[in-house]
Each structure stands twice: as structure tokens, then as C-alpha cells.
Enzyme design. Structure first.
Site, PDB file in Angstrom:
ATOM      1  N   ASN A 102       0.882  -1.166   0.000  1.00 16.70           N
ATOM      2  CA  ASN A 102       0.000   0.000   0.000  1.00 16.70           C
ATOM      3  C   ASN A 102       0.921   1.217   0.000  1.00 16.70           C
ATOM      4  O   ASN A 102       1.453   1.585   1.044  1.00 16.70           O
ATOM      5  CB  ASN A 102      -0.889  -0.034   1.250  1.00 16.70           C
ATOM      6  CG  ASN A 102      -1.678   1.251   1.431  1.00 16.70           C
ATOM      7  OD1 ASN A 102      -1.749   2.077   0.522  1.00 16.70           O
ATOM      8  ND2 ASN A 102      -2.278   1.424   2.607  1.00 16.70           N
ATOM      9  N   TRP A 103       1.090   1.791  -1.175  1.00 15.18           N
ATOM     10  CA  TRP A 103       2.057   2.896  -1.300  1.00 15.18           C
ATOM     11  C   TRP A 103       1.570   4.172  -0.614  1.00 15.18           C
ATOM     12  O   TRP A 103       2.343   5.103  -0.409  1.00 15.18           O
ATOM     13  CB  TRP A 103       2.324   3.196  -2.782  1.00 15.18           C
ATOM     14  CG  TRP A 103       3.176   2.174  -3.476  1.00 15.18           C
ATOM     15  CD1 TRP A 103       3.580   0.956  -3.001  1.00 15.18           C
ATOM     16  CD2 TRP A 103       3.746   2.300  -4.790  1.00 15.18           C
ATOM     17  NE1 TRP A 103       4.356   0.320  -3.950  1.00 15.18           N
ATOM     18  CE2 TRP A 103       4.472   1.118  -5.050  1.00 15.18           C
ATOM     19  CE3 TRP A 103       3.691   3.295  -5.781  1.00 15.18           C
ATOM     20  CZ2 TRP A 103       5.149   0.908  -6.247  1.00 15.18           C
ATOM     21  CZ3 TRP A 103       4.362   3.082  -6.980  1.00 15.18           C
ATOM     22  CH2 TRP A 103       5.086   1.904  -7.205  1.00 15.18           C
ATOM     23  N   GLU A 117      -7.069   5.014   7.453  1.00 20.12           N
ATOM     24  CA  GLU A 117      -6.815   6.437   7.155  1.00 20.12           C
ATOM     25  C   GLU A 117      -8.010   7.051   6.420  1.00 20.12           C
ATOM     26  O   GLU A 117      -8.341   8.222   6.625  1.00 20.12           O
ATOM     27  CB  GLU A 117      -5.513   6.567   6.339  1.00 20.12           C
ATOM     28  CG  GLU A 117      -4.296   6.335   7.236  1.00 20.12           C
ATOM     29  CD  GLU A 117      -3.062   5.786   6.540  1.00 20.12           C
ATOM     30  OE1 GLU A 117      -2.987   5.850   5.294  1.00 20.12           O
ATOM     31  OE2 GLU A 117      -2.172   5.282   7.252  1.00 20.12           O
ATOM     32  N   GLY A 146       2.186   2.399  10.633  1.00 18.61           N
ATOM     33  CA  GLY A 146       3.164   3.461  10.476  1.00 18.61           C
ATOM     34  C   GLY A 146       3.839   3.870  11.773  1.00 18.61           C
ATOM     35  O   GLY A 146       4.510   4.892  11.830  1.00 18.61           O
ATOM     36  N   SER A 193       2.981  -2.040  10.283  1.00 17.77           N
ATOM     37  CA  SER A 193       4.425  -2.155  10.526  1.00 17.77           C
ATOM     38  C   SER A 193       4.989  -3.541  10.215  1.00 17.77           C
ATOM     39  O   SER A 193       5.864  -4.024  10.914  1.00 17.77           O
ATOM     40  CB  SER A 193       4.769  -1.725  11.952  1.00 17.77           C
ATOM     41  OG  SER A 193       4.412  -0.362  12.154  1.00 17.77           O
ATOM     42  N   GLY A 216       2.618  -1.096   4.238  1.00 19.59           N
ATOM     43  CA  GLY A 216       2.717   0.322   3.898  1.00 19.59           C
ATOM     44  C   GLY A 216       4.161   0.733   3.685  1.00 19.59           C
ATOM     45  O   GLY A 216       4.757   0.490   2.634  1.00 19.59           O
ATOM     46  N   GLY A 217       4.753   1.337   4.703  1.00 21.45           N
ATOM     47  CA  GLY A 217       6.100   1.898   4.603  1.00 21.45           C
ATOM     48  C   GLY A 217       7.124   0.978   3.950  1.00 21.45           C
ATOM     49  O   GLY A 217       7.879   1.406   3.071  1.00 21.45           O
TER      50      GLY A 217
HETATM   51  P1  PGA Z   1       2.543   0.369   7.583  1.00 17.23           P
HETATM   52  O1  PGA Z   1       1.099   0.611   6.913  1.00 17.23           O
HETATM   53  O2  PGA Z   1       3.067  -0.939   7.029  1.00 17.23           O
HETATM   54  O3  PGA Z   1       3.362   1.551   7.152  1.00 17.23           O
HETATM   55  O4  PGA Z   1       2.325   0.295   9.053  1.00 17.23           O
HETATM   56  C1  PGA Z   1       0.208  -0.444   6.682  1.00 17.23           C
HETATM   57  C2  PGA Z   1      -1.063   0.083   6.068  1.00 17.23           C
HETATM   58  O5  PGA Z   1      -1.515   1.167   6.466  1.00 17.23           O
HETATM   59  O6  PGA Z   1      -1.665  -0.554   5.177  1.00 17.23           O
END
Ligand code: PGA
Length: 254
Positions: free
Chosen positions: A9-10, A97, A173, A212, A233-234
Site C-alpha cells: 500500500n504505497w 486512514e 506506520g 508495521s 505500507g512503509g
Molecule cells: P505500515 O502501513 O506498514 O506503514 O504500518 C500499513 C497500512 O496502512 O496498510
């Protein structure tokens, strides 16, 4: 056995030049990884690029959101048909989000989920509790409410054409991953809730973990019986990290 899926998920990251490099590295780095599926969910403007660079590879792509409406006067929105024009397989639905920052509630999420399914996209439905909710011991009530809103709207059978993602908001995140045990507990709860409607839908449905996920914790998360991959994500923006996570999901790594 359920085949694992790792989806990046960019979020609102990327750029033409850096995407080209990242996607080329991911394609090369996952070529020999078998028995798992990989995807990237990119910002809308980069769907054309993702399609051009990934169409002849085993990496799939998708969007991070979609409108619940088919077409019309909805300035700034993007429809399911538009996503299909760019070869999308997936659409992330109900990311925390979107729920927290853009006012998407259970009803909107259910409508978006239904629209994605109806169009033939595979929704990746995000569910998860906030830190306050976890500390108040209402995690199960929260994810149950989020899941039930979708089941009530589209019916239980529809889940067999979808992917779920358990994403505790406090782990997104923050670098603070749920322990494999904490995540497994919620995954098993969700699968059990689906099984209460239909065991035949519950057994094969993929439930990804997100929050994370990193190269150094992916293998232990993916080793849990009800964790079927990750929504990342990250770490999906860093080629070596993402490739290592994909490898952790592949055959022979468990
Ligand atoms: P993260 O995000 O891996 O940066 O914690 C995951 C997501 O929100 O899909």
C-alpha cells in the site's frame, strides 16, 4: 492450504522515476518466489504506469480506494470502471486512514465494497481497532461491527471473492507491530465469525495482517495459522524490504 498474498500500500508516495526503479526491482526480486501472490496498490495517477510495467509479470496491481458511485457529478472521484480500464485487480476498501481522515463510515465502506465486487475487482477490506479501543478491551466488538456491516450489505457468500486485512490502527506506520500472537487472535476471531455464517466461506478466505510489517517480522507473522500474508505500507516503498517480505510469504520459507 491458503496461498499467501503480500500487497503493498504505497499510500500517497511515489513518482514516475522512482516507481520505475521500485517496480523493476520488485519484479526481478520476486521472480523465483513461488506459491504466493504479490501486488502493489498505487496512487491513481500511477495506475497506467503500473499497468505498463507489470502487465507481463506475475505482480498484480490495484488502487487504494474507489468510489461507490458508478459515474456522475462526483468531482475528484474515481470509479470501478476506471480502475478496470487500467487493469486493476484489487482495491483497498475502508483503510483506517480513509475512515479517520475522510469520514468513511461502515455504511460507505459497505457501499464501496459492494461496488468493487460488482465490477469484478477484488476488494481488500481493512478492519482494525484504535489504541483506545484495544486498551478498553473492545477489539473484537470493533472488528466484528466493521465486518458485519459488509456482510449485512453484500451477504456472506460475497466474502469468497474478497480479501480481508486486519490492521490495528495503533500499529500502522508506528513501528509498533502487533505480536504474532495478538494478530493471530484477531484473525482467528474474524475467521470464526465468518464460519458462524458459512464454514465453506471462512476456510479459504485470505486474512492479511497490516501494521508495521517489515522484513524482520514478516516470517513470524506469516507463520501463524490464520495470517495469510500482509498489507504493507512503509516497507513496500523500499525494494529490498518488500522483496524480503514477499520471500517470507513464498514456498519453502516457512
Ligand atoms: P505500515 O502501513 O506498514 O506503514 O504500518 C500499513 C497500512 O496502512 O496498510
Amino acid at each position: 492450504m491458503r496461498r499467501k498474498l503480500v500487497a503493498g500500500n504505497w499510500k500517497m508516495h511515489g513518482g514516475i522515476a522512482q516507481n520505475r526503479e521500485l517496480l523493476a526491482a520488485i519484479v526481478a526480486g520476486t521472480k523465483t518466489v513461488q506459491d504466493a501472490d504479490f501486488a502493489v496498490c498505487v496512487p491513481y495517477p500511477y495506475l497506467f504506469q503500473a499497468q505498463s510495467l507489470l502487465r507481463d509479470t506475475s505482480i498484480q496491481w490495484g488502487a487504494q480506494n474507489v468510489s461507490q458511485h458508478e459515474k456522475g457529478a462526483y468531482t475528484g472521484e474515481v470509479s470501478t470502471a476506471m480502475l478496470l480500464d487500467f487493469g486493476c485487480r484489487y482495491a483497498i476498501i475502508g483503510h483506517s486512514e480513509r475512515r479517520a481522515l475522510y469520514g468513511e463510515n461502515d455504511d460507505t465502506v459497505a457501499l464501496k465494497f459492494a461496488a468493487a465486487l460488482q465490477a469484478g475487482l477484488t476488494p481488500i477490506l481493512c478492519l482494525g481497532e484504535t489504541l483506545d479501543q484495544r486498551e478498553a478491551n473492545v477489539t473484537e466488538q470493533v472488528v466484528a461491527r466493521q465486518l458485519d456491516a459488509v456482510i449485512e450489505s453484500v451477504g456472506i457468500a460475497a466474502l469468497s471473492r474478497a480479501v480481508l486485512a486486519y490492521e490495528p490502527v495503533w500499529a500502522i506506520g508506528t513501528g509498533r507491530t502487533a505480536t504474532p500472537g495478538q494478530a493471530q487472535e484477531v484473525h482467528a476471531f474474524l475467521r470464526g465469525r465468518i464460519a458462524a455464517h458459512d464454514a465453506g466461506v471462512a476456510a479459504p478466505v485470505k486474512i492479511l495482517y497490516g501494521g508495521s510489517v517489515k522484513a524482520d517480522n514478516a516470517a513470524e507473522l506469516f507463520a501463524m495459522p490464520d495470517i495469510d500474508g500482509g498489507l504493507v505500507g512503509g516497507a513496500s516503498l523500499v525494494a529490498d524490504e518488500f522483496i524480503a517480505i514477499c520471500r517470507a510469504a513464498g514456498a519453502g520459507s516457512r
